[in-house]
Design a protein around this motif. Structure first.
Motif: not given
Length: 592
Positions: A452-456
């Motif tokens: 889980y996470g914001d890969g940008t």
């Protein structure tokens, strides 16, 4: 005399570059930015501390070319199409910030000092501008440029860059040039400014563009360097001859070339000269600071810097809240832009030349700007917990971990799943990142581990081990990318090859110039497969199908290249199939 001048130049250049290198490295290490390092280096090496180098005014004349080059590059970034896409944030949010902060700070200077109101305007309006050179690197290094905070801050900074032009004109109109100085009155200077801008616009359209087209056809790369520097220096010389700002001329020249295919080439060629000369400019500013005047009034400098930070933070936070940002994010934008900026030094010099303020006042307010810039990193660190957004509820989901994977895939939807399957089939190890909790749980039932996470965000990619990865594949749905974000990923992880999934050709145009190995339109290949199957169903043989596909791909490639270079979605329309080709018409007639 010539030998003496050359020896003096070398004698001055060595300590200037040496001290600048020392202080910039030191300030960078502590997260304070290069600009402050240059300013302190100039003050130390200058006549008021160590006295190793003199003639600061002469060096300022050369260094001002660095500001001209900076404004030229700013102008190159401001193509009409880009301004139109961001018009609401830039001309709404940005305009409100400059006007309101300028009025508040003008009032603070006017009521808190004995300056005339003309001088208060010439000092207050520049204080409304923030430091692009300090804020943008902070956003990029933290991976926050594409967040709501980063986008609002970038919009304000962009409008502030544009506002240099009207602010220079306002100061020119307020000029108190005395009669014995043989200079024109302020109102005439304002007319000169408008006339010069119109003249430069016409010159850009009818002289500069044909010149660069000719150089492009000749294929001489070195000539772009000469032509770029000539453009900046010629525009600056015209403005200087009229008694106007050289930076204004360079800015207009940049805007005139922003929509041409030569913009990226010019940026690459001019950037090294800009970096060197802008550093020299800040060193020269540090050398010219009147440290005695500052030492005599330290409480005034500290008090005004505090008033500057508090008033800008309050106004920008309020505006950000009105633009629907949550208060934590609004406060982050306000604090991030609370300092004065590098263009304040330019406008203070303009006010000096217009006889609105004395040198001691320019030094005092230059020190105020410098002190405010020095506080920003500490304020951001001190308020980190206060500004932090509550983490979304994602119970049972793991954050990315560095596991030595060969590839990082950001986005595990229908597109990312196919990319992941094929890489796994080749034996590559992968790390998967997504923010869709439901999808992550579903993927787990198929035996796939998705983090889980914001890969940008650069910090998330770093946490996932992007510094060790060979590939970073962005497979996110929609149209989330900007060239600046991808430049940030490339700078942070130079060993990784970057691929991007995009929605359509407009998305590719948005990221033109980005350092990526490939951009795949999500429906392009599947549409070609359907067209092949459709042709097969009506009896077209395989050789003709292959020929048609090859011709279409070539035409589409030509169109896309022209569209990226011009920024115009209608470019190269003649390369489209808009009616049946003669060969196709013959085949259709034979079947009848």
């Amino acid at each position: 005399m010539e030998g003496h001048a050359g020896t003096a130049l070398l004698t001055d250049a060595a300590p200037i570059l040496g001290f600048a290198l020392l202080f910039v490295l030191l300030f960078r290490k502590f997260g304070l930015g290069a600009t402050l390092g240059y300013l302190v280096a100039g003050a130390v090496v200058g006549p008021q501390v160590l006295g190793i180098v003199g003639d600061a005014e002469d060096k300022m004349g050369i260094a001002e070319l660095g500001i001209a080059l900076l404004l030229f590059l700013v102008g190159l970034e401001l193509s009409p199409g880009r301004l139109w896409r961001m018009r609401n944030d830039i001309f709404g949010f940005g305009l409100a910030q400059v006007v309101l902060c300028g009025l508040v700070l003008t009032a603070i200077v006017g009521f808190g000092t004995q300056f005339s109101w003309a001088a208060a305007i010439a000092l207050g309006l520049p204080l409304a501008l923030s430091s692009t050179a300090q804020v943008l690197p902070m956003l990029q290094s933290a991976g926050r440029l594409r967040t709501p905070v980063g986008e609002r801050a970038f919009s304000i900074l962009l409008f502030q860059d544009i506002s240099i032009v009207p602010l220079i004109t306002i100061i020119a109109a307020l000029s108190r040039n005395p009669a014995d100085a043989a200079g024109p009155p302020g109102w005439l200077l304002a007319l000169y400014t408008v006339g010069a801008v119109v003249g430069l616009v016409l010159a850009g359209r009818y002289l500069l563009r044909p010149m660069f087209r000719l150089i492009g056809n000749l294929g001489e790369r070195e000539m772009f360097v000469f032509a770029g520097l000539f453009t900046v220096i010629a525009a600056a010389a015209v403005m200087q001859a009229l008694g106007l700002s050289i930076a204004l001329g360079a800015f207009i020249a940049g805007v005139m070339l922003a929509d041409t295919p030569y913009r990226h080439e010019l940026e690459a060629d001019v950037e090294p000269f800009r970096s060197i000369l802008i550093g020299l400019f800040f060193v020269a500013v540090g050398m010219t600071l009147d440290l005695h005047a500052i030492a005599e009034r330290p409480l005034f400098v500290i008090g005004m810097a505090t008033a500057l930070i508090i008033s800008k933070t309050a106004v920008i936070t309020l505006l950000a809240r009105l633009s629907s940002l949550p208060w934590r994010q609004a406060f982050a934008v306000g604090l991030l832009l609370s300092q004065g900026g590098e263009f304040g030094f330019v406008l203070f010099a303009q006010a000096q030349n217009a006889f609105l303020i004395e040198n001691s006042a320019a030094s005092l307010f230059g020190a105020i700007v410098t002190l405010s810039m020095a506080t920003t990193p500490f304020l951001m660190m001190a308020t980190k917990r206060l500004r932090a957004e509550p983490e979304p509820v994602a119970e049972g989901l793991d954050a990315p971990q560095p596991d030595g994977a060969s590839a990082i895939i950001v986005g595990y939807g229908r597109f990312g799943q196919t990319v992941a399957q094929m890489l796994l089939g080749q034996g590559l190890t992968i790390t998967l990142i997504d923010r869709d909790v439901e999808m992550i749980e579903t993927a787990g039932t198929f035996g796939m581990k998705v983090y889980y996470g914001d890969g940008t965000r650069l910090d998330i990619l770093r946490q996932a081990g992007a510094h060790e990865a060979q590939l970073i594949c962005f497979c996110i749905d929609g149209d989330p990318f900007e060239a600046e974000m991808l430049h940030g990923v490339r700078n942070a992880f130079p060993d990784a090859t970057i691929f991007v999934r995009v929605y359509d050709r407009r998305s590719i145009m948005k990221i033109r110039g980005a350092p990526i190995a490939g951009a795949v339109r999500e429906v392009f290949e599947s549409a070609i497969v359907m067209a092949r199957q459709a042709m097969q169903s009506v009896g077209v043989d395989e050789a003709e199908i292959a020929r048609t596909e090859g011709e279409y791909r070539d035409r589409d490639k030509d169109r896309l290249k022209a569209q990226k270079e011009s920024g115009d979605i209608r470019a190269a329309r003649d390369r489209m199939f808009t009616h049946a080709t003669p060969a196709a018409a013959v085949r259709a007639a034979e079947k009848e």
